[in-house]
Enzyme design. Sequence first.
Site, mmCIF file in Angstrom:
data_model
loop_
_atom_site.group_PDB
_atom_site.id
_atom_site.type_symbol
_atom_site.label_atom_id
_atom_site.label_comp_id
_atom_site.label_asym_id
_atom_site.label_seq_id
_atom_site.Cartn_x
_atom_site.Cartn_y
_atom_site.Cartn_z
ATOM 1 N N GLU A 111 0.857 -1.183 0.000
ATOM 2 C CA GLU A 111 0.000 0.000 0.000
ATOM 3 C C GLU A 111 0.890 1.228 0.000
ATOM 4 O O GLU A 111 1.827 1.317 0.798
ATOM 5 C CB GLU A 111 -0.885 0.026 1.256
ATOM 6 C CG GLU A 111 -2.047 -0.939 1.204
ATOM 7 C CD GLU A 111 -2.929 -0.819 2.444
ATOM 8 O OE1 GLU A 111 -2.834 0.196 3.161
ATOM 9 O OE2 GLU A 111 -3.688 -1.767 2.693
ATOM 10 N N ASP B 99 -6.383 9.654 9.905
ATOM 11 C CA ASP B 99 -5.053 9.244 10.334
ATOM 12 C C ASP B 99 -4.612 9.884 11.631
ATOM 13 O O ASP B 99 -4.907 11.042 11.910
ATOM 14 C CB ASP B 99 -4.036 9.558 9.228
ATOM 15 C CG ASP B 99 -4.166 8.592 8.070
ATOM 16 O OD1 ASP B 99 -4.031 7.381 8.315
ATOM 17 O OD2 ASP B 99 -4.413 9.048 6.944
#
EC number: 4.2.1.20
Lengths: 279, 412
Positions: free
Chosen positions: A55, A66
């Site tokens: 990824e 995040d």
Amino acid sequence: MNRPGQTSRIAERFASLKASGRGALLTYLQAYDPDPATSLAILRGLPGAGADVIEIGVAFTDPMADGPAIQLAAQRALKSGATLSRTLALVRDFRAEEQATPIVLMGYYNPILSYGIDRFCIDAASSGVDGLIIVDVPPEEADEIEPQAKANGLDLIRLVAPTTDDARLPGVLAATSGFVYYVSITGITGTKSATRESLAAEIPRIRRHTDLPIAIGFGIRTPAQAAEAASIADGAVVGTALVDVLKDSLDEQGRAKPDTVRRVLDAVRALADAVRGNA
Amino acid sequence: MNQTLRNSFKLGPDGRGRFGTFGGRFVAETLMPLILEVERAYEAAKTDVAFQTEWRRLLAHYVGRPSPLWFAERLTAHLRQAAPAGKGARVYFKREELNHTGAHKINAVLGQILLARKMGKTRIIAETGAGQHGVATATACALFDLPCTVFMGATDVERQKPNVFRMKLLGAEVVPVTSGAATLKDAMNEALRHWVANVADTYYCIGTVAGPHPYPTMVRDFQCVIGDELREQILAAEGRLPDALVCAVGGGSSAMGLFHPFLDDAGVAMYGVEAAGRGLDTEEHAASISRGAPGVLHGNRTYLLQDSQGQINEAHSISAGLDYPGIGPEHSWLHEQGRVTYVGATDNEALEAFQLCSKLEGIIPALESAHGLAHVLKLAPEMPEDGIIVLNLSGRGDKDIFTVAHHLGVSL
């Protein structure tokens, strides 16, 4: 690139791992963190270190899902010039030498909108990207990118969360392809970890609705946690822990040191060993 | 050629929470079920007589509504002096600054806190820029005995000290946010992150007409009390509707509340005033519509300040409440429809309007509202003497005296 109807690199990789009796290690790092050359060197080293699926985080100024570690990674990446088109160029450089390991871009919608959805899907596929995780595009909003992604053979990987209830789950899963990304905690990246018990309950719940491989992400830090997740599901995603190793290897100005690449790849090796049962 | 006739500007949003292409629900999957739950709860509340009665009771007896409509006679006379013969519209203020907590924010906060209680949520979080929404939320949480956490950019904590202290007095926890430029955008990011981690018991009380659906619609609906009252008040005072409405826009909740009830009244012109900071043609402003482009941030598609790569630019305004790189999606749509005109007022123009209003009307306006006033100062002298212009005086300026003193070179 995958043509529609062809088996995708992602499906192939999960199928062959399943045949060999183990789950996948998926690694996450941001493109251009901390600089383009180091980022490419790490990327090129990942398959050899044991990453089964790669990824690549696409930097965004406002990464809503995040935690602090990946927020800072995005700031380092942006400072070193990260853009979506440069991230695609990085993938092309990687693909020039490596054809087997699937690459998934993970990021937020606005840089893609700015690039242009049609052009992005074409360029991503031709650069060697296999799948997309667009964090802030839930199935309800996906109709504006799904046809273009499909037409270019890009898997659109959906997030499933503990809050995704049984009423909602079939719809979310019906729209996903490649694999299912199970967000194992209600929270942002790198903050807490799910318990074995909750995973053991949640993964079968999802399996009842899909035959796709399931990867568990958010909160997997250690080789032992990765091995456990990869055995309960079909894969384990490790992101923040690797971003932390990278960050800890930098000098005071945030620049890569001679051992930055090695330290990140060593950490990947340790995770891979555990996932493969060699730890 | 067949042409579809638009018979109303008030029908939005559609079932997906969109105003034209703007709006929507661009959030991570973890939040999606909760967003849908908020939507269902709000839809039910709209027709729940007990809910509406309780909200109206609070507005009347706790907030002090209706807020007065004030004919700014001295300001009107002042503007006529410099205007050409026969020019100089009658200027009215819709005095939201007289609300309890000093701004319009409390209208939507009380509605949302009642909703949170109805949903069984036991904790409230909010973001704030100037601190007005934070103070309003902390106030409502004190009243209803709910724990309250307010996320506020560290830069804003510094420049809005009185409001930070107020929130603490009211029992709220204020969390300074240091990411990005440490202003409103970053506070909203952090509030969303916190919400994702606490979905089970927490309600996110958003302060403006932005964020994922249903927030832009819900906050607008609660704020429409401003425009609804104004319609009655101006008809009583003047016997007709105004010719122009003016309001500052950051996220745009006070403006939506003022404009929306008049959207289908063709004779009412509307002006949304964005913060032009150091100038629209500098790098430092917060004019999302004038200088931005459509994109997706904080759960909705709308005009955003962004670079050529889709990265969000930092906004700048002397006013912390306008210091945001986006705007509510319905404003983006009204802009593209041409129904509302979006203009800019600079930091300096706002500072001048701030001082003029204080001296002529004895009203110290919030710096946010001073941006709206700055446009009134340009517009009124161009309108005929029998014209009527209404400014939404959305907040009072007590919180801004330190900022203004600093800019005027005065040390307190």
